[in-house]
Design a protein around this motif. Structure first.
Motif, short mmCIF file in Angstrom:
data_model
loop_
_atom_site.label_atom_id
_atom_site.label_comp_id
_atom_site.label_asym_id
_atom_site.label_seq_id
_atom_site.Cartn_x
_atom_site.Cartn_y
_atom_site.Cartn_z
N SER A 290 1.07 -1.09 0.07
CA SER A 290 -0.25 0.03 -0.31
C SER A 290 0.85 1.48 0.08
O SER A 290 1.29 1.42 0.47
CB SER A 290 -1.12 -0.06 1.76
N ILE A 291 0.45 2.29 -0.93
CA ILE A 291 0.78 3.28 -0.76
C ILE A 291 0.36 4.34 -0.39
O ILE A 291 -1.10 4.98 -1.24
CB ILE A 291 1.77 3.76 -2.16
N VAL A 292 0.41 5.50 0.12
CA VAL A 292 -0.10 6.30 0.80
C VAL A 292 0.38 8.29 -0.28
O VAL A 292 1.35 8.13 -0.12
CB VAL A 292 0.42 6.73 2.05
N VAL A 293 -1.02 8.37 -0.79
CA VAL A 293 -0.45 10.11 -1.97
C VAL A 293 -1.20 10.59 -1.21
O VAL A 293 -2.58 10.95 -1.17
CB VAL A 293 -0.57 9.48 -2.94
N PRO A 294 -0.80 12.43 -0.82
CA PRO A 294 -1.68 13.08 -0.02
C PRO A 294 -1.29 13.85 -0.80
O PRO A 294 -1.40 14.18 -2.21
CB PRO A 294 -0.44 13.95 1.51
N LEU A 295 -2.92 14.28 -1.25
CA LEU A 295 -3.39 15.39 -1.91
C LEU A 295 -3.44 16.95 -2.06
O LEU A 295 -4.21 17.20 -1.28
CB LEU A 295 -4.66 15.34 -3.10
N LEU A 296 -2.03 17.80 -2.03
CA LEU A 296 -1.96 18.68 -1.53
C LEU A 296 -2.13 19.77 -2.47
O LEU A 296 -2.05 21.17 -2.51
CB LEU A 296 -0.65 19.01 -1.28
N GLY A 297 -2.97 20.00 -3.62
CA GLY A 297 -3.85 20.96 -4.12
C GLY A 297 -2.52 21.76 -5.66
O GLY A 297 -2.86 22.77 -5.46
#
Length: 185
Positions: free
Chosen positions: A33-40
């Motif tokens: 599993s890979i976490v990706v934050p969507l920071l805009g």
């Protein structure tokens, strides 16, 4: 048995075999599993693309995290219907990109304070057992790593319980393309 009693050729063969085995283990890191934050940011799109390619190669899943930054004077569970709806739309767009790669994606909206993004992402990574966090960030300094990234990216690097990959975009550190010099014949 003494070390001098062992045949040097046999010792070399065993050492090489162990080194090859170690190289195979370290080179083939399995990301489940890979976490990706969507920071805009513009670099976030590159981070989503990079994480989806990694996940597709390793048959992993992607956890898309949209942080909702709550002001310090408000309670953390305050209602923000417009902002939450906008974050969900952004999550749906990123999940569509993940589906185009054939990767399963989970979507989460995380409430956090301004300087606590790293702590919130660390909790998400621990909850899902993530082995990698891929975060998109602009390069702010071209003179070393003293202030290379924004403060929220540095908090992610400090707090992360796993590896962090910083995606700086397709062309890192170059704001304008260099002119190409051609020789006249």
């Amino acid at each position: 048995m003494k070390l001098s009693d062992i045949d040097p050729r046999e010792l070399l063969r065993v050492t090489r075999r162990r080194a090859k085995r170690l190289a195979r283990r370290t080179a083939a890191v399995r990301y489940r599993s890979i976490v990706v934050p969507l920071l805009g940011r513009e670099e976030t799109d590159h981070a989503v693309d990079l994480a989806c390619r990694l996940a597709a190669d390793r048959r992993a899943r992607v956890i898309l995290v949209a942080p909702l930054v709550v002001e310090p004077e408000l309670p953390l569970n305050a209602q923000f219907p417009e902002e939450t709806a906008a974050l969900r739309v952004h999550l749906d767009e990123a999940a569509a990109i993940a589906e185009s790669y054939g990767v399963g994606a989970k979507k989460r909206v995380v409430r956090t304070r301004e300087r606590a993004l790293g702590h919130a992402l660390a909790e998400v990574a621990r909850d899902h057992g993530a082995e990698l966090i891929v975060v998109g960030a602009p390069v702010e300094s071209r003179h070393g790593f003293r202030n290379a990234f924004p403060p929220e990216i540095l908090s992610v690097l400090r707090e992360a319980p796993c590896r962090v990959m910083v995606a700086t975009g397709p062309v890192a550190g170059r704001s304008t393309p260099r002119p190409r010099v051609t020789a006249a014949v």
